[in-house]
Each structure stands twice: as structure tokens, then as C-alpha cells.
Write an enzyme that holds these catalytic residues in place. Structure first.
Site, short mmCIF file in Angstrom:
data_model
loop_
_atom_site.label_atom_id
_atom_site.label_comp_id
_atom_site.label_asym_id
_atom_site.label_seq_id
_atom_site.Cartn_x
_atom_site.Cartn_y
_atom_site.Cartn_z
N SER A 225 0.84 -1.19 0.00
CA SER A 225 0.00 0.00 0.00
C SER A 225 0.88 1.25 0.00
O SER A 225 1.76 1.37 -0.85
CB SER A 225 -0.96 -0.04 1.18
OG SER A 225 -2.01 0.89 1.02
N HIS A 356 -6.92 -6.50 0.83
CA HIS A 356 -5.78 -5.59 0.70
C HIS A 356 -4.62 -6.04 1.59
O HIS A 356 -4.80 -6.30 2.78
CB HIS A 356 -6.21 -4.17 1.06
CG HIS A 356 -5.19 -3.11 0.78
ND1 HIS A 356 -4.38 -3.13 -0.32
CD2 HIS A 356 -4.86 -1.99 1.47
CE1 HIS A 356 -3.59 -2.07 -0.32
NE2 HIS A 356 -3.86 -1.36 0.77
#
Length: 525
Positions: A225, A356
Site C-alpha cells: 500500500s 488488501h
């Protein structure tokens, strides 16, 4: 003054050696990497840049000529670096006047002094089992590739807290952290370059330590990320990183900046610029006009070449711009290919779990293989491209340049655009087989072909593939090819032609139309 690029005499000496010999030789006889081996290349940036909707030609120099040799890439890379600093990252200063610290089995400390200002920070260390010294992987912010697999593979984990070097949640005119304590809170350098500077200073300390605990010449970096953005920038901006592994980096990471505005649901450039000061301040001029950028992320991918690069992306979350990521990876892989290092880049977005920053089983084997190849120096597995049909970009839509065949010796520049000829290696030895795998979506596909040697070793191979009617190849990797439609012959490159008995290698291509039904035959001798 803060932000100056004053380089210590040692770095200048090393750069001079590089200019003469093309490498710096360590006592062991191996080539010793430096933070920026093109530091001595003269680069003069123009005041303005032409606008182009296509990805800029990574092989075209600022003066308009194209490089013709692999040795030319060194100074072309420096041009790209300075363009990226000018427009995307902000300046990453060179090594400060004083960098000291300590290295133990559990911790690394760093003390930095420059122009009367000082700062300190540290990083945690987790060693694998066995006897060191060990290679190591920086895990940025605690989010990255599977740390259990990293340690089980024989590499240590360096837990790097980037927020100690550059804090998030600060205004651009009052940035905080160790970097900004040295270079000023109003520095125009963004967090990604500041975070990269912090890792570079840790590497300085590792080099000074003598390598008793950790090997300074066998370092990787990973993050997911926002920390995937960081991992990518760290690998781009320090050539001492042997293996770069960004995960789900999104906007400001791997995805092509020009492609992001056209990718539905992706984080916009203005949004990313405003969310945190990741980009340098100068990027504000391009948030609504990426075509005005003189550089794009495919060239940053190329800056990592020929070092190891393993890009991991998540096609299930639109915000992460995986389609634009595949465009940058495919275009950057052309630099790897031109440098004869096509087997050193892996791209993988073909995953089932959409969570994620999940630890995915699909990535475990290539993670191990990359660590073995680039950090342990015990493996030779070639890189692969596994592009998800959900987020597959089409490189043909984004480039109007071809990939040159770069010579091994000194080159001259030419303003003409060369074609992309391939020089096949004459196959010899035993038999081989070719297995076809196709990822198909509406209007396009990615095909991966695995070549496997038979009972005897081979020194080269050719794969004859018959594409279905209407199918057309737009880009390929890890092989040369004779055409784009119908009966196409693929030939090995210099790095993947020799296979031991039973050993395999893979190449692939992206195309339009329907790839399902492709047949392939491997030919040797």
C-alpha cells in the site's frame, strides 16, 4: 546549505572508477554497488518539456538522440533520475557529511549530521536461523511480503519505520521527521524520497559495520500500500538494493501516471497528492496534466534494471490501479529486455484473494525464488509475468517507440528510431516441450508458454506457435518473435536458452482478440 548535493570525496572517486571501468570492484572480486552510480554523468535539464499522451521513450536522451549500447544506459538512467526528482519525487540528497551508527542482531541505529543539523533514527532486526552474516530485506512500516517466508528463505528482516524519517499528516510547508530536521520543514522533497533517503542512510551504516551481522551487498526491500509506494521509490533511488518488491502500491507507486486518469475507480492524481505529501511539491503542476510529465513510472521500473524486481498487485480493488500498473511493468520490462536482463523482472497480479495486503499463496514461490536469486545468489529462476484478466493493460495503446537492440560495447547516439530485431540462438541438444496457458478476457488475453527440456540439456530453443484467427500480439517478454499474427516463431534470449535436463523457463505475450486455442511446439537441434 540544506538540500545541496555535495558529494563526499569517496563517492566521487567511486563514480570516477565507474566511468572508466563500468564497475567498482570489491576485495572479493564482486562488483560493489553504489547509491547512484551515474552521479558523475553531466545532466542539463531544460526549462520546459514537450507534452505527450504516450509513455515517454525510455531510450531517448534529453537531447533527442537514442542510446545504442548497454553502457549508454548508465547516464540515460541518471537523466531519468533527475527528471523524476524534478517533477515527481523532489530531490533526494546524496549521502550527508557524517553518517554513523551501530548494527546488532536486534537493532540498527543511525546518526546523521549535515550543515550543522543532526538527526537520529533506528530500525529493528530479526535474524533467520543459521549462522550469519545474512542477507536482509527491509520491510517498510511492518507491511510487506510474507516475513515468515523471507526468514525461512535465509534472509533477515529489517523493520523500517518510515514515519520516523518523514511523518504523514503534516502540511507541505511544515514537514516533520529526521529528514526534514536536516533539510528543513519546508523542503519541497516529498515523503517517498525522504523515506528512500532514510533507507540509504541505514545502508551506509551497514557498509561501515563490516558485514559481521548483515550483508550490505545483499539487500532487498518490500512494503504494501503506501509502504509499497515507499518500497518502489527505495529501489528506484538506491542501486545498492538488489531486490525491490512493492505490493499493491497504487497511485504514486508503480502504476503509470498517464494511465491512471483513464482507469475507472483508481485513486486520482490530485487525490493522492492531497492525501499525504508523498509526491514532491512540484508534482502539483501535473495532477491535472500527466501528459506534461517528461517521465513516467515505466522509466522508474527501468531505473531498477538490471537488478531484481518483483511487482505484486491486487486486481480486485479498483482504487489500486492495477491496470495502469501492468502498463508500467510491461513498458519497463522493455528496458530489462534491452539490457539483456529480461529474466530479472517478475509481475504478478493474477491472484484469487482480493483482501488488501493479504499474504497470498500465489506469491510464496516467486518470493522464495527471488530471494534465492538476488540475495542468496543460489538460484536462477527466470522472472514471469502473471497478469490478471481483470486488470490487463495494453502496452500498444501507450507507446509509439520500439525497443532497440543495445550493443555490449560503447555506443553512439542516433536520432532515428531503430527497429527491434532479434538474434536467435541456434538450438541444440535434447528435446523440449512447450505448454500453453491463456488468461482470456473480452477483447484481449495474456499467454504464458512454459518451455521444458527433456531428458538431456539444451542450449537454445525455438517455439512455433499458431495463434487463432484474429489474434494479434501487442507485446512480449523473455523471448524474441518473428511476427504478431498467425504462425509465430519465438526464440530464446541470451539468459534463458540453456536449460538442464528437466528444467523449465517461461515467456509470454499480450494480445488482442482471442488467445484460447493457441498451440505450440518446441524445437531444438
Amino acid at each position: 546549505m540544506p538540500g545541496s548535493r555535495i558529494r563526499p570525496a569517496l563517492v566521487l572517486l567511486m563514480a570516477t572508477l565507474l566511468a572508466v571501468t563500468g564497475m567498482v570492484t570489491a576485495a572479493s572480486g564482486a562488483a560493489a554497488a553504489v547509491e547512484d552510480d551515474g552521479a558523475d554523468c553531466p545532466v542539463s535539464l531544460p526549462g520546459s518539456f514537450p507534452s505527450t499522451a504516450k509513455l515517454p521513450d525510455p531510450f531517448k536522451k534529453i537531447d533527442g538522440t537514442r542510446i545504442t549500447s548497454k553502457s549508454d544506459w548508465r547516464c540515460r538512467r541518471e537523466e531519468i533520475r533527475k527528471l523524476a526528482e524534478r517533477t515527481i519525487y523532489g530531490q533526494k540528497p546524496a549521502k550527508p557529511a557524517t553518517v554513523t551508527g551501530t548494527v546488532s542482531a536486534t537493532n540498527i541505529t543511525v546518526n546523521v549530521s549535515e550543515n550543522g543539523r543532526s538527526a537520529s533514527f533506528s530500525a529493528g532486526v530479526q535474524l533467520p536461523s543459521g549462522t550469519g552474516p545474512f542477507p536482509a530485506v527491509f520491510v517498510v512500516g511492518g507491511f510487506g511480503a510474507d516475513t515468515a517466508t523471507i526468514r525461512a528463505s535465509g534472509a533477515a528482516v529489517i523493520s523500517y519505520d518510515p514515519l520516523a524519517v518523514g511523518k504523514e499528516g503534516t502540511p507541505r510547508n511544515n514537514k516533520q521527521g529526521a529528514f526534514y530536521s536536516i533539510y528543513g520543514s519546508s523542503s519541497s522533497t516529498g515523503l517517498l524520497a525522504a523515506w528512500a533517503w532514510g533507507v540509504s542512510r541505514i545502508i551506509d551504516v551497514l557498509e561501515r559495520s563490516g558485514g559481521q551481522v548483515l550483508k550490505a551487498d545483499a539487500l532487498g526491500v518490500t512494503g504494501c500500500s503506501r509502504y509499497g509506494k515507499s518500497a518502489f521509490a527505495i529501489g528506484v533511488l538506491d542501486q545498492r538494493i538488489a531486490l525491490t518488491m512493492p505490493i499493491e502500491s497504487g497511485t504514486a507507486g508503480v502504476p503509470a501516471l498517464r494511465a491512471i486518469p483513464g482507469e475507472s475507480g483508481s485513486q486520482g492524481l490530485s487525490n493522492a497528492y492531497g492525501e499525504q505529501p508523498w509526491f514532491g511539491d512540484a508534482f502539483s503542476a501535473y495532477t491535472g496534466n500527466p501528459a506534461g510529465l517528461p517521465v513516467d513510472t515505466h522509466e522508474l521500473v527501468g531505473m531498477v534494471a538490471p537488478r531484481g524486481l518483483f511487482i505484486m498487485e491486487n486486481p480486485h480493488i479498483d482504487w489500486l490501479a492495477a491496470r495502469s500498473g501492468s502498463v508500467a511493468a510491461l513498458a519497463g520490462a522493455e528496458v530489462y529486455q534491452a539490457l539483456g536482463a529480461g529474466g530479472n523482472i517478475t509481475y504478478w497480479s493474477d491472484v484469487q484473494d482480493g483482501t488488501h495486503c493479504a499474504s497470498r499463496p500465489e506469491w510464496r514461490t516467486p518470493l522464495q525464488q527471488n530471494i534465492q536469486k538476488f540475495l542468496l545468489k543460489t538460484g536462477s529462476a527466470p522472472g514471469v509475468f502473471r497478469i490478471s484478466a481483470k486488470k490487463a493493460g495494453n502496452l500498444a495503446e501507450w507507446r509509439d517507440w520500439t525497443t532497440p537492440t543495445l550493443t555490449d560495447g560503447p555506443g553512439t547516439t542516433t536520432p532515428t528510431t531503430p527497429t527491434t530485431p532479434t538474434t536467435p540462438t541456434t538450438p541444440s541438444g535434447g528435446a523440449c516441450t512447450a505448454a500453453v496457458s491463456v488468461n482470456q478476457w473480452t477483447g484481449g488475453f495474456v499467454t504464458t508458454i512454459r518451455v521444458t527440456a527433456g531428458a538431456a540439456p539444451i542450449t537454445g530453443w525455438t517455439v512455433a506457435a499458431d495463434l487463432p484467427t484474429g489474434a494479434a500480439i501487442t507485446s512480449a517478454w523473455n523471448a524474441g518473435r518473428s511476427g504478431d499474427t498467425g504462425a509465430v516463431r519465438f526464440t530464446n534470449t541470451g539468459f534463458n536458452g540453456a536449460l538442464a535436463a528437466g528444467q523449465s523457463t517461461e515467456f509470454g505475450y499480450q494480445g488482442t482478440g482471442t488467445g484460447t486455442g493457441t498451440t505450440a511446439t518446441c524445437i531444438t537441434g
